[in-house]
Design a protein around this motif. Structure first.
Motif, PDB file in Angstrom:
ATOM      1  N   ALA A   4       0.813  -1.215   0.000  1.00 19.66           N
ATOM      2  CA  ALA A   4       0.000   0.000   0.000  1.00 19.66           C
ATOM      3  C   ALA A   4       0.846   1.264   0.000  1.00 19.66           C
ATOM      4  CB  ALA A   4      -0.926  -0.006   1.215  1.00 19.66           C
ATOM      5  N   SER A   5       2.165   1.142   0.090  1.00 24.68           N
ATOM      6  CA  SER A   5       3.031   2.305   0.113  1.00 24.68           C
ATOM      7  C   SER A   5       3.267   2.832  -1.301  1.00 24.68           C
ATOM      8  CB  SER A   5       4.373   1.958   0.764  1.00 24.68           C
ATOM      9  OG  SER A   5       4.176   1.598   2.118  1.00 24.68           O
ATOM     10  N   ASP A   6       3.574   4.125  -1.385  1.00 23.79           N
ATOM     11  CA  ASP A   6       3.842   4.798  -2.661  1.00 23.79           C
ATOM     12  C   ASP A   6       5.317   5.168  -2.682  1.00 23.79           C
ATOM     13  OD1 ASP A   6       3.961   6.319  -4.929  1.00 23.79           O
ATOM     14  OD2 ASP A   6       2.530   7.842  -4.277  1.00 23.79           O
ATOM     15  N   ILE A   7       6.119   4.439  -3.441  1.00 23.09           N
ATOM     16  CA  ILE A   7       7.566   4.621  -3.469  1.00 23.09           C
ATOM     17  C   ILE A   7       7.983   5.045  -4.870  1.00 23.09           C
ATOM     18  CG2 ILE A   7       9.803   3.526  -3.115  1.00 23.09           C
ATOM     19  CD1 ILE A   7       8.415   1.600  -1.181  1.00 23.09           C
ATOM     20  N   HIS A   8       8.605   6.204  -4.969  1.00 18.83           N
ATOM     21  CA  HIS A   8       9.027   6.717  -6.272  1.00 18.83           C
ATOM     22  C   HIS A   8      10.078   5.794  -6.884  1.00 18.83           C
ATOM     23  CE1 HIS A   8      10.751   9.469  -9.275  1.00 18.83           C
ATOM     24  NE2 HIS A   8       9.591  10.089  -9.226  1.00 18.83           N
ATOM     25  N   GLY A  26       9.451   9.775  -1.559  1.00 18.97           N
ATOM     26  CA  GLY A  26       9.568  10.593  -2.747  1.00 18.97           C
ATOM     27  C   GLY A  26      10.838  10.357  -3.537  1.00 18.97           C
ATOM     28  N   PRO A  27      11.053  11.160  -4.582  1.00 10.63           N
ATOM     29  CA  PRO A  27      12.194  10.975  -5.475  1.00 10.63           C
ATOM     30  C   PRO A  27      13.538  11.088  -4.763  1.00 10.63           C
ATOM     31  CG  PRO A  27      10.601  12.514  -6.407  1.00 10.63           C
ATOM     32  CD  PRO A  27      10.180  12.267  -5.000  1.00 10.63           C
ATOM     33  N   PHE A  28      14.453  10.190  -5.120  1.00  7.46           N
ATOM     34  CA  PHE A  28      15.855  10.244  -4.703  1.00  7.46           C
ATOM     35  C   PHE A  28      16.054  10.099  -3.188  1.00  7.46           C
ATOM     36  CE2 PHE A  28      15.367  12.809  -8.591  1.00  7.46           C
ATOM     37  CZ  PHE A  28      16.088  12.001  -9.459  1.00  7.46           C
ATOM     38  N   CYS A  29      15.092   9.533  -2.502  1.00  6.58           N
ATOM     39  CA  CYS A  29      15.278   9.216  -1.081  1.00  6.58           C
ATOM     40  C   CYS A  29      16.105   7.934  -0.954  1.00  6.58           C
ATOM     41  CB  CYS A  29      13.931   9.023  -0.389  1.00  6.58           C
ATOM     42  SG  CYS A  29      12.963  10.535  -0.235  1.00  6.58           S
ATOM     43  N   VAL A  30      16.773   7.800   0.207  1.00  5.18           N
ATOM     44  CA  VAL A  30      17.518   6.587   0.529  1.00  5.18           C
ATOM     45  C   VAL A  30      17.047   6.098   1.894  1.00  5.18           C
ATOM     46  CG1 VAL A  30      19.775   5.558   0.964  1.00  5.18           C
ATOM     47  CG2 VAL A  30      19.527   7.302  -0.810  1.00  5.18           C
ATOM     48  N   VAL A  31      16.614   4.846   1.961  1.00  5.84           N
ATOM     49  CA  VAL A  31      16.142   4.235   3.202  1.00  5.84           C
ATOM     50  C   VAL A  31      17.001   3.004   3.463  1.00  5.84           C
ATOM     51  CG1 VAL A  31      14.186   3.224   4.417  1.00  5.84           C
ATOM     52  CG2 VAL A  31      13.804   5.077   2.773  1.00  5.84           C
ATOM     53  N   GLY A  32      17.694   3.001   4.611  1.00  3.03           N
ATOM     54  CA  GLY A  32      18.637   1.939   4.909  1.00  3.03           C
ATOM     55  C   GLY A  32      17.983   0.630   5.295  1.00  3.03           C
ATOM     56  N   SER A  45      11.317  14.544  -1.189  1.00  4.76           N
ATOM     57  CA  SER A  45      12.450  14.145  -2.030  1.00  4.76           C
ATOM     58  C   SER A  45      13.784  14.297  -1.307  1.00  4.76           C
ATOM     59  CB  SER A  45      12.480  15.005  -3.296  1.00  4.76           C
ATOM     60  OG  SER A  45      12.810  16.341  -2.993  1.00  4.76           O
ATOM     61  N   HIS A  46      14.782  13.486  -1.708  1.00  7.05           N
ATOM     62  CA  HIS A  46      16.168  13.614  -1.253  1.00  7.05           C
ATOM     63  C   HIS A  46      16.333  13.471   0.266  1.00  7.05           C
ATOM     64  CE1 HIS A  46      15.998  15.702  -5.167  1.00  7.05           C
ATOM     65  NE2 HIS A  46      17.235  15.273  -5.335  1.00  7.05           N
ATOM     66  N   VAL A  47      15.553  12.642   0.895  1.00  8.06           N
ATOM     67  CA  VAL A  47      15.683  12.369   2.329  1.00  8.06           C
ATOM     68  C   VAL A  47      16.535  11.117   2.507  1.00  8.06           C
ATOM     69  CG1 VAL A  47      14.452  11.712   4.439  1.00  8.06           C
ATOM     70  CG2 VAL A  47      13.484  13.449   2.903  1.00  8.06           C
ATOM     71  N   PHE A  62      11.092  16.289   5.524  1.00  6.45           N
ATOM     72  CA  PHE A  62      11.205  17.124   4.335  1.00  6.45           C
ATOM     73  C   PHE A  62      12.577  16.974   3.672  1.00  6.45           C
ATOM     74  CE2 PHE A  62       7.551  18.668   6.454  1.00  6.45           C
ATOM     75  CZ  PHE A  62       6.776  19.363   5.542  1.00  6.45           C
ATOM     76  N   SER A  63      12.716  17.570   2.520  1.00  6.11           N
ATOM     77  CA  SER A  63      13.864  17.355   1.640  1.00  6.11           C
ATOM     78  C   SER A  63      15.199  17.652   2.308  1.00  6.11           C
ATOM     79  CB  SER A  63      13.730  18.225   0.393  1.00  6.11           C
ATOM     80  OG  SER A  63      12.554  17.904  -0.321  1.00  6.11           O
ATOM     81  N   PHE A  64      16.169  16.797   2.015  1.00  7.42           N
ATOM     82  CA  PHE A  64      17.570  16.945   2.394  1.00  7.42           C
ATOM     83  C   PHE A  64      17.824  16.738   3.893  1.00  7.42           C
ATOM     84  CE2 PHE A  64      16.873  19.534  -1.427  1.00  7.42           C
ATOM     85  CZ  PHE A  64      17.690  18.838  -2.316  1.00  7.42           C
ATOM     86  N   ALA A  65      16.848  16.268   4.612  1.00  7.59           N
ATOM     87  CA  ALA A  65      17.098  15.854   6.001  1.00  7.59           C
ATOM     88  C   ALA A  65      17.900  14.553   5.994  1.00  7.59           C
ATOM     89  CB  ALA A  65      15.789  15.661   6.743  1.00  7.59           C
ATOM     90  N   VAL A  66      18.781  14.411   7.003  1.00  3.45           N
ATOM     91  CA  VAL A  66      19.572  13.189   7.164  1.00  3.45           C
ATOM     92  C   VAL A  66      19.307  12.663   8.569  1.00  3.45           C
ATOM     93  CG1 VAL A  66      21.864  12.147   7.148  1.00  3.45           C
ATOM     94  CG2 VAL A  66      21.326  14.005   5.554  1.00  3.45           C
ATOM     95  N   ILE A  67      18.671  11.522   8.642  1.00  5.69           N
ATOM     96  CA  ILE A  67      18.127  10.999   9.890  1.00  5.69           C
ATOM     97  C   ILE A  67      18.769   9.640  10.200  1.00  5.69           C
ATOM     98  CG2 ILE A  67      16.006  10.358  11.107  1.00  5.69           C
ATOM     99  CD1 ILE A  67      16.184  13.324  10.227  1.00  5.69           C
TER     100      ILE A  67
END
Length: 264
Positions: A4-8, A26-32, A45-47, A62-67
């Motif tokens: 059910a998730s929406d992954i770019h 969103g676009p260009f995200c990275v999930v470990g 995008s870009h998270v 939001f964009s460009f956060a690094v968590i």
């Protein structure tokens, strides 16, 4: 991974990551690979979310956060550590939140319903309560404790191991190097305890009798006899307001720092 998730298509979700129902990546995200996203989490995008990190339901990053990156601590040697983020947080652009260290318990914790504005930093082993607001470009150092309903003004810095009590507010462009009592108001470049957060108390609908009790307690802390802790104990014996008791509990609790006191 939930269907059910929406992954770019441009996002990178590493094998092993757990993605809850209703997530949007969103676009260009990275999930470990060790990341767990709760239900309905949104990554713009870009998270980057990495490490042993859990993000609670309905949080938006939001964009460009690094968590969840490793701590900015030279003592860190690659030991297992983690970041735990509660529900319904808003984590804005360029925010950084680091995992813990072995020396600090190994976990950085963020409560529920927080707002972390653009460019702010939460360091390793910090414990952040519910409904906390950290304004643009403020930095919370390692091992700090921010209790519920704290507000940290923009461009402010909180020194390592400092505790900030429930409902306190730190003004903008302020360096805080000592503990701050609950409901305190701190201002000036080097952090002076300048009164009570009366605006915040009134906005939360605190009863007038409690505000009156807090005013009297603050005067006792400022002008009473004995040590700061002695004054707090005496204040606790004389006032039964829960808000005053919050201050007593905090002052008599364990700390690695001294306190900001009225007039200093």
């Amino acid at each position: 991974m939930s269907a059910a998730s929406d992954i770019h298509p441009s996002a990178v979700v590493e094998p092993g990551a757990q993605i809850g129902a209703g997530c949007v990546i969103g676009p260009f995200c990275v999930v470990g690979s060790d990341v767990v996203l709760g239900e309905r989490v949104t990554l713009k995008s870009h998270v980057v979310v990495t490490g042993d990190t859990v993000v609670g339901d309905d949080t938006v990053i939001f964009s460009f956060a690094v968590i969840g990156e490793i701590p900015q601590d030279k003592k860190f040697k690659g030991e297992k550590s983690s970041l735990r983020i509660g529900a319904r947080n808003r984590i804005r652009e360029h925010v950084t939140m680091n995992a813990g260290t072995e020396g600090g318990g190994g976990v950085t914790r963020i409560g529920d319903d927080g707002l972390f504005m653009a460019g702010c930093h939460i360091a390793h082993d910090a414990i952040v309560g519910d409904r906390v607001i950290v304004v643009n470009s403020a930095a919370v150092a390692g091992h700090c404790v921010l209790e519920d309903d704290v507000i940290i003004g923009g461009l402010s810095g909180i020194h390592q191991f400092v505790r900030i009590g429930r409902g306190a507010i730190i003004g903008a462009v302020t360096m805080v190097t000592n503990d701050v009592i609950p409901y305190g108001l701190v201002q000036a470049a080097r952090g002076e305890l300048d009164g009570l957060n009366l605006v915040g108390l009134k906005r939360r609908g605190v009863d007038r009798s409690d505000i009156t009790a807090l005013r009297a307690a603050f005067q006792m802390l400022a002008q009473g006899e004995g040590t700061f802790q002695d004054r707090a104990r005496r204040m606790g014996d004389e006032q039964d307001s829960q808000y005053v008791q919050d201050i007593v509990r905090f002052v008599l609790g364990d700390s690695d720092r001294s306190f900001l006191t009225p007039g200093k």
